[in-house]
Structures are given as C-alpha cells and as structure tokens.
Design a protein around this motif. Structure first.
Motif, short mmCIF file in Angstrom:
data_model
loop_
_atom_site.label_atom_id
_atom_site.label_comp_id
_atom_site.label_asym_id
_atom_site.label_seq_id
_atom_site.Cartn_x
_atom_site.Cartn_y
_atom_site.Cartn_z
N TYR A 72 0.80 -1.22 0.00
CA TYR A 72 0.00 0.00 0.00
C TYR A 72 0.84 1.27 0.00
CZ TYR A 72 -3.73 -3.24 1.21
OH TYR A 72 -4.62 -4.29 1.21
N GLU A 75 3.07 6.20 2.26
CA GLU A 75 2.54 7.54 2.42
C GLU A 75 1.86 7.68 3.78
OE1 GLU A 75 1.93 5.65 -0.19
OE2 GLU A 75 3.16 6.60 -1.74
N ALA A 76 1.38 8.89 4.07
CA ALA A 76 0.67 9.14 5.33
C ALA A 76 -0.59 8.29 5.40
CB ALA A 76 0.33 10.63 5.44
N LEU A 77 -0.99 7.96 6.62
CA LEU A 77 -2.18 7.13 6.84
C LEU A 77 -3.44 7.93 6.59
CD1 LEU A 77 -3.48 4.48 7.87
CD2 LEU A 77 -3.36 5.46 10.18
N SER A 78 -4.25 7.51 5.63
CA SER A 78 -5.51 8.19 5.32
C SER A 78 -6.59 7.73 6.29
CB SER A 78 -5.94 7.89 3.88
OG SER A 78 -4.97 8.36 2.96
N LEU A 79 -7.37 8.68 6.79
CA LEU A 79 -8.44 8.38 7.74
C LEU A 79 -9.78 8.32 7.03
CD1 LEU A 79 -7.35 10.73 10.66
CD2 LEU A 79 -6.80 8.33 10.34
N ASP A 80 -10.68 7.48 7.56
CA ASP A 80 -12.01 7.35 6.95
C ASP A 80 -12.81 8.64 7.07
OD1 ASP A 80 -11.45 4.74 6.33
OD2 ASP A 80 -12.36 3.93 8.16
N GLY A 82 -11.65 11.57 6.88
CA GLY A 82 -10.96 12.63 6.17
C GLY A 82 -9.66 13.02 6.85
N GLY A 83 -8.74 13.51 6.06
CA GLY A 83 -7.44 13.88 6.60
C GLY A 83 -6.49 12.69 6.63
N SER A 84 -5.34 12.89 7.21
CA SER A 84 -4.33 11.85 7.26
C SER A 84 -3.43 12.05 8.47
CB SER A 84 -3.49 11.84 5.97
OG SER A 84 -2.82 13.09 5.82
N THR A 86 0.59 11.64 9.66
CA THR A 86 1.96 11.46 9.23
C THR A 86 2.63 10.37 10.08
OG1 THR A 86 2.75 13.17 10.74
CG2 THR A 86 2.12 13.86 8.51
N PRO A 166 -8.54 11.15 14.23
CA PRO A 166 -7.93 12.49 14.17
C PRO A 166 -7.28 12.89 15.50
CG PRO A 166 -10.12 12.49 13.18
CD PRO A 166 -9.96 11.18 13.83
#
Length: 202
Positions: A72, A75-80, A82-84, A86, A166
């Motif tokens: 995968y 990259e930064a971890l994407s959140l369900d 929204g946002g990510s 680091t 978040p």
C-alpha cells in the motif's frame, strides 16, 4: 482479528505451557530439588512467557508494517473521516496500541498460567484460556447486559482502534488496562498459592 485470536493463543501457549510441559516431561520435580524457592521458579517461567508474548506482538507489528508498506505504500495514513496522519504521529500510536494489545492478553494468559500449575497436560491450560475468551465474548455482544459488560475481561480489547483517529484519546485505554491488571492478579494469586502447596510427583 490477529490481535484477538493469534496473539491470544500465543499468550496462552507461552504462559500456560511451561509448567505442565515440565511436569509431562517428568522433569519438574528435579527442578524443585535445587535450592530455589517455588515462587521464584514460577516467576521465572511467567516472565519468560510474558516476554515471548511481547516479542510476538512486536514481531506481528513489524510484519504488518513491512507487508502494508510493500502493498500500500509508505505515504501518510488516510483516515475514513478525512485527513491523514503522518508517520511522526502514527508511530507513537502504534507503540501504544502494541502495548495495549499485550496488556489485553494478560487476563487469559493468567488463566492459562493458573490452569498450567493445576494440570500436567499443556493443551488443557491453553484450551481453557481460549475457551474462556470465547465464552467471555458471547455476553459481551449482548447489549441487554448494559454496563455489566464492562467487567468482562475482553470488553475493552478493541479500544486501541480509537487511537487511529484524528485525535487519539489515550485516556480511553485506562479502563482496559486496569481491568486487565485486576484479572491477571485474581488468577495469578491462586496459581502461586496452589503451586506452593502442590505435591509435585512428576
């Protein structure tokens, strides 16, 4: 799923197996002939079992990171929602979640340990611990029990998932930690008491 099944089985095996394994090999009584207190012998086996469990958790975490990164990306971890996140924010949460997963296994590891000093059959200690986890998960899924479910040993097993949002609420892990330590104490105490009075013949 891995934390709740694989690590549980490994914890029960590492902690519950050493004493009955020694007994099944007919070598436990020879260990006790040495001038070492029984409590010290039992503590050494418990610490080694817990150490192996902690190593298994770290090994699983490292393997998941490597496989996840290969398939995968890094990259930064994407959140369900929204946002990510680091890597600088993910790594401390991964460390906290790994520690919490380890602590969540303590009640069932203690059950395996308790059964291990009462039997000479290693599979019995592991089987009882896994069976206890399965039985405990059934009433935990019944919403009619309300707040009574909080007293079950695996009720807070998934609280670490909340760290990957978040805003990580580390305080939400505290009830699970306290219940795990309480259950571990409740089952470890009779294990030591029984082993101190046990007539070891094998």
């Amino acid at each position: 799923m891995t934390a709740e099944l694989l690590i549980l089985i490994l914890a029960a095996l590492f902690v519950g197996d050493p004493v009955p394994a020694e007994a099944s090999w007919s070598s436990l009584r020879y260990l006790l002939t040495a001038p070492v207190p029984r409590a010290r012998l039992l503590t050494s086996k418990l610490l080694v079992g817990l150490g192996l469990t902690a190593f298994a958790v770290l090994l699983l975490l490292g393997w998941v990171l490597i496989v996840g990164g290969i398939f995968y990306g890094w990259e930064a971890l994407s959140l369900d929602v929204g946002g990510s996140l680091t890597w600088s924010r993910v790594l401390p949460r991964l460390a906290a979640s790994a520690g919490y997963v380890f602590l969540a296994q303590l009640p069932f590891a203690a059950i395996a340990f308790w059964m291990g000093v009462r039997t000479d059959a290693p599979p019995a200690a592991v089987g009882v611990a896994v069976f206890a986890a399965i039985v405990s998960s059934i009433p935990d899924s019944l919403s009619a029990l309300g707040d009574y479910r909080r007293a079950l040993p695996n009720h807070y097993a998934r609280e670490w998932i909340g760290l990957f949002g978040p805003d990580a609420d580390y305080g939400a892990l505290l009830p699970g930690v306290l219940w795990a330590l309480l259950y571990a104490t409740v089952f470890l105490a009779p294990a030591y008491r029984h082993f101190a009075r046990k007539d070891v013949l094998s």
